[in-house]
Write a protein that holds these residues in place. Structure first.
Motif, PDB file in Angstrom:
ATOM      1  N   LYS A  73      40.422  44.061  26.948  1.00 28.08           N
ATOM      2  CA  LYS A  73      40.591  44.188  28.392  1.00 28.08           C
ATOM      3  C   LYS A  73      39.713  43.160  29.109  1.00 28.08           C
ATOM      4  O   LYS A  73      38.511  43.071  28.855  1.00 28.08           O
ATOM      5  CB  LYS A  73      40.213  45.607  28.804  1.00 28.08           C
ATOM      6  CG  LYS A  73      40.389  45.900  30.268  1.00 28.08           C
ATOM      7  CD  LYS A  73      40.262  47.380  30.576  1.00 28.08           C
ATOM      8  CE  LYS A  73      38.878  47.907  30.339  1.00 28.08           C
ATOM      9  NZ  LYS A  73      38.680  49.288  30.829  1.00 28.08           N
ATOM     10  N   ASN A 102      54.652  38.028  35.604  1.00 28.50           N
ATOM     11  CA  ASN A 102      53.449  38.083  36.444  1.00 28.50           C
ATOM     12  C   ASN A 102      52.930  36.703  36.827  1.00 28.50           C
ATOM     13  O   ASN A 102      51.917  36.593  37.504  1.00 28.50           O
ATOM     14  CB  ASN A 102      52.349  38.856  35.721  1.00 28.50           C
ATOM     15  CG  ASN A 102      52.729  40.300  35.519  1.00 28.50           C
ATOM     16  OD1 ASN A 102      52.917  41.028  36.474  1.00 28.50           O
ATOM     17  ND2 ASN A 102      52.882  40.717  34.270  1.00 28.50           N
ATOM     18  N   ARG A 116      49.711  43.099  28.606  1.00 30.37           N
ATOM     19  CA  ARG A 116      49.946  43.971  29.750  1.00 30.37           C
ATOM     20  C   ARG A 116      49.053  43.529  30.895  1.00 30.37           C
ATOM     21  O   ARG A 116      47.990  42.950  30.684  1.00 30.37           O
ATOM     22  CB  ARG A 116      49.627  45.410  29.340  1.00 30.37           C
ATOM     23  CG  ARG A 116      50.001  46.468  30.319  1.00 30.37           C
ATOM     24  CD  ARG A 116      50.004  47.871  29.694  1.00 30.37           C
ATOM     25  NE  ARG A 116      48.790  48.235  29.020  1.00 30.37           N
ATOM     26  CZ  ARG A 116      47.811  48.975  29.559  1.00 30.37           C
ATOM     27  NH1 ARG A 116      47.916  49.413  30.785  1.00 30.37           N
ATOM     28  NH2 ARG A 116      46.741  49.285  28.850  1.00 30.37           N
ATOM     29  N   VAL A 117      49.475  43.842  32.124  1.00 31.08           N
ATOM     30  CA  VAL A 117      48.711  43.485  33.317  1.00 31.08           C
ATOM     31  C   VAL A 117      48.696  44.682  34.259  1.00 31.08           C
ATOM     32  O   VAL A 117      49.722  45.322  34.470  1.00 31.08           O
ATOM     33  CB  VAL A 117      49.355  42.268  34.037  1.00 31.08           C
ATOM     34  CG1 VAL A 117      48.582  41.917  35.288  1.00 31.08           C
ATOM     35  CG2 VAL A 117      49.454  41.083  33.101  1.00 31.08           C
ATOM     36  N   THR A 118      47.508  44.989  34.790  1.00 31.98           N
ATOM     37  CA  THR A 118      47.389  46.019  35.824  1.00 31.98           C
ATOM     38  C   THR A 118      46.796  45.364  37.065  1.00 31.98           C
ATOM     39  O   THR A 118      46.553  44.152  37.073  1.00 31.98           O
ATOM     40  CB  THR A 118      46.481  47.181  35.367  1.00 31.98           C
ATOM     41  OG1 THR A 118      45.144  46.693  35.203  1.00 31.98           O
ATOM     42  CG2 THR A 118      46.979  47.812  34.079  1.00 31.98           C
ATOM     43  N   ASN A 119      46.529  46.148  38.087  1.00 33.63           N
ATOM     44  CA  ASN A 119      45.939  45.598  39.310  1.00 33.63           C
ATOM     45  C   ASN A 119      44.551  45.006  39.069  1.00 33.63           C
ATOM     46  O   ASN A 119      44.146  44.097  39.776  1.00 33.63           O
ATOM     47  CB  ASN A 119      45.843  46.668  40.392  1.00 33.63           C
ATOM     48  CG  ASN A 119      47.198  47.032  40.942  1.00 33.63           C
ATOM     49  OD1 ASN A 119      48.144  46.253  40.849  1.00 33.63           O
ATOM     50  ND2 ASN A 119      47.316  48.224  41.500  1.00 33.63           N
ATOM     51  N   LYS A 120      43.824  45.543  38.087  1.00 36.22           N
ATOM     52  CA  LYS A 120      42.442  45.119  37.864  1.00 36.22           C
ATOM     53  C   LYS A 120      42.209  44.354  36.563  1.00 36.22           C
ATOM     54  O   LYS A 120      41.202  43.665  36.435  1.00 36.22           O
ATOM     55  CB  LYS A 120      41.515  46.329  37.876  1.00 36.22           C
ATOM     56  CG  LYS A 120      41.428  47.000  39.225  1.00 36.22           C
ATOM     57  CD  LYS A 120      40.421  48.118  39.196  1.00 36.22           C
ATOM     58  CE  LYS A 120      40.337  48.769  40.564  1.00 36.22           C
ATOM     59  NZ  LYS A 120      39.326  49.817  40.617  1.00 36.22           N
ATOM     60  N   TYR A 121      43.137  44.485  35.578  1.00 40.78           N
ATOM     61  CA  TYR A 121      42.853  43.936  34.259  1.00 40.78           C
ATOM     62  C   TYR A 121      44.036  43.190  33.641  1.00 40.78           C
ATOM     63  O   TYR A 121      45.197  43.496  33.927  1.00 40.78           O
ATOM     64  CB  TYR A 121      42.463  45.068  33.295  1.00 40.78           C
ATOM     65  CG  TYR A 121      41.185  45.750  33.661  1.00 40.78           C
ATOM     66  CD1 TYR A 121      39.961  45.196  33.329  1.00 40.78           C
ATOM     67  CD2 TYR A 121      41.199  46.960  34.347  1.00 40.78           C
ATOM     68  CE1 TYR A 121      38.769  45.834  33.677  1.00 40.78           C
ATOM     69  CE2 TYR A 121      40.022  47.599  34.698  1.00 40.78           C
ATOM     70  CZ  TYR A 121      38.810  47.020  34.356  1.00 40.78           C
ATOM     71  OH  TYR A 121      37.644  47.645  34.705  1.00 40.78           O
ATOM     72  N   TYR A 122      43.682  42.241  32.769  1.00 39.47           N
ATOM     73  CA  TYR A 122      44.629  41.628  31.836  1.00 39.47           C
ATOM     74  C   TYR A 122      44.319  42.238  30.473  1.00 39.47           C
ATOM     75  O   TYR A 122      43.147  42.374  30.109  1.00 39.47           O
ATOM     76  CB  TYR A 122      44.421  40.115  31.728  1.00 39.47           C
ATOM     77  CG  TYR A 122      44.520  39.380  33.036  1.00 39.47           C
ATOM     78  CD1 TYR A 122      45.717  39.323  33.737  1.00 39.47           C
ATOM     79  CD2 TYR A 122      43.420  38.716  33.561  1.00 39.47           C
ATOM     80  CE1 TYR A 122      45.813  38.635  34.935  1.00 39.47           C
ATOM     81  CE2 TYR A 122      43.509  38.021  34.757  1.00 39.47           C
ATOM     82  CZ  TYR A 122      44.699  37.976  35.430  1.00 39.47           C
ATOM     83  OH  TYR A 122      44.791  37.294  36.617  1.00 39.47           O
ATOM     84  N   LYS A 129      38.649  41.840  32.962  1.00 44.09           N
ATOM     85  CA  LYS A 129      38.698  42.130  34.393  1.00 44.09           C
ATOM     86  C   LYS A 129      39.125  40.873  35.150  1.00 44.09           C
ATOM     87  O   LYS A 129      38.601  39.786  34.911  1.00 44.09           O
ATOM     88  CB  LYS A 129      37.345  42.610  34.895  1.00 44.09           C
ATOM     89  CG  LYS A 129      37.393  43.099  36.316  1.00 44.09           C
ATOM     90  CD  LYS A 129      36.134  43.788  36.730  1.00 44.09           C
ATOM     91  CE  LYS A 129      36.341  44.294  38.145  1.00 44.09           C
ATOM     92  NZ  LYS A 129      35.349  45.241  38.527  1.00 44.09           N
ATOM     93  N   LYS A 130      40.079  41.040  36.058  1.00 44.29           N
ATOM     94  CA  LYS A 130      40.592  39.910  36.833  1.00 44.29           C
ATOM     95  C   LYS A 130      39.517  39.347  37.752  1.00 44.29           C
ATOM     96  O   LYS A 130      38.713  40.088  38.317  1.00 44.29           O
ATOM     97  CB  LYS A 130      41.770  40.349  37.704  1.00 44.29           C
ATOM     98  CG  LYS A 130      43.007  40.685  36.940  1.00 44.29           C
ATOM     99  CD  LYS A 130      44.105  41.054  37.920  1.00 44.29           C
ATOM    100  CE  LYS A 130      45.407  41.340  37.249  1.00 44.29           C
ATOM    101  NZ  LYS A 130      46.474  41.642  38.229  1.00 44.29           N
TER     102      LYS A 130
END
Length: 111
Positions: A106, A33, A86-92, A108-109
């Motif tokens: 969690k 990422n 882990r990484v999602t669209n909104k969070y690390y 928030k990006k």
């Protein structure tokens, strides 16, 4: 006479051959990422996730209330063992080496 210690320095080279240098303590890299988890010496030694692609810096501020809930994070050293799980669209999702894999913080990006 007090001897000043050298600050840790690390960095990366962009696709345009620009060099980005950080002064601080590296914690983790997420190569997939293109993220860097580090403690920024120039920003009061706060921990950040730096996104190489978007060039954004997101503060990782783990509150004492979170740390006190987990047996594995009750000491002051859990931050030194943190890594990007882990990484999602909104969070690390930040994990800790001495904790079970279910213990995640969690973040928030930044936009």
């Amino acid at each position: 006479m007090v001897e000043k210690q050298a600050s840790p320095v690390f960095g990366y080279m962009t696709r345009k051959q620009e060099i980005k240098v950080f002064r601080g303590i590296r914690r983790d890299y997420d190569l997939k990422n293109e993220l860097i988890l580090y403690v920024d010496e120039d920003d009061n030694y706060n921990e950040f996730v730096y996104d190489v692609n978007t060039r954004t810096k997101t503060l990782v501020d783990i509150p004492k209330s979170f740390a006190d809930k987990q047996k594995c994070t009750r000491n002051d050293y859990f931050g030194k063992t943190s890594y990007i799980k882990r990484v999602t669209n909104k969070y690390y999702f930040i994990a800790f080496e001495d904790c079970p894999s279910t213990v995640l913080f969690k973040v928030k990006k930044s936009k």
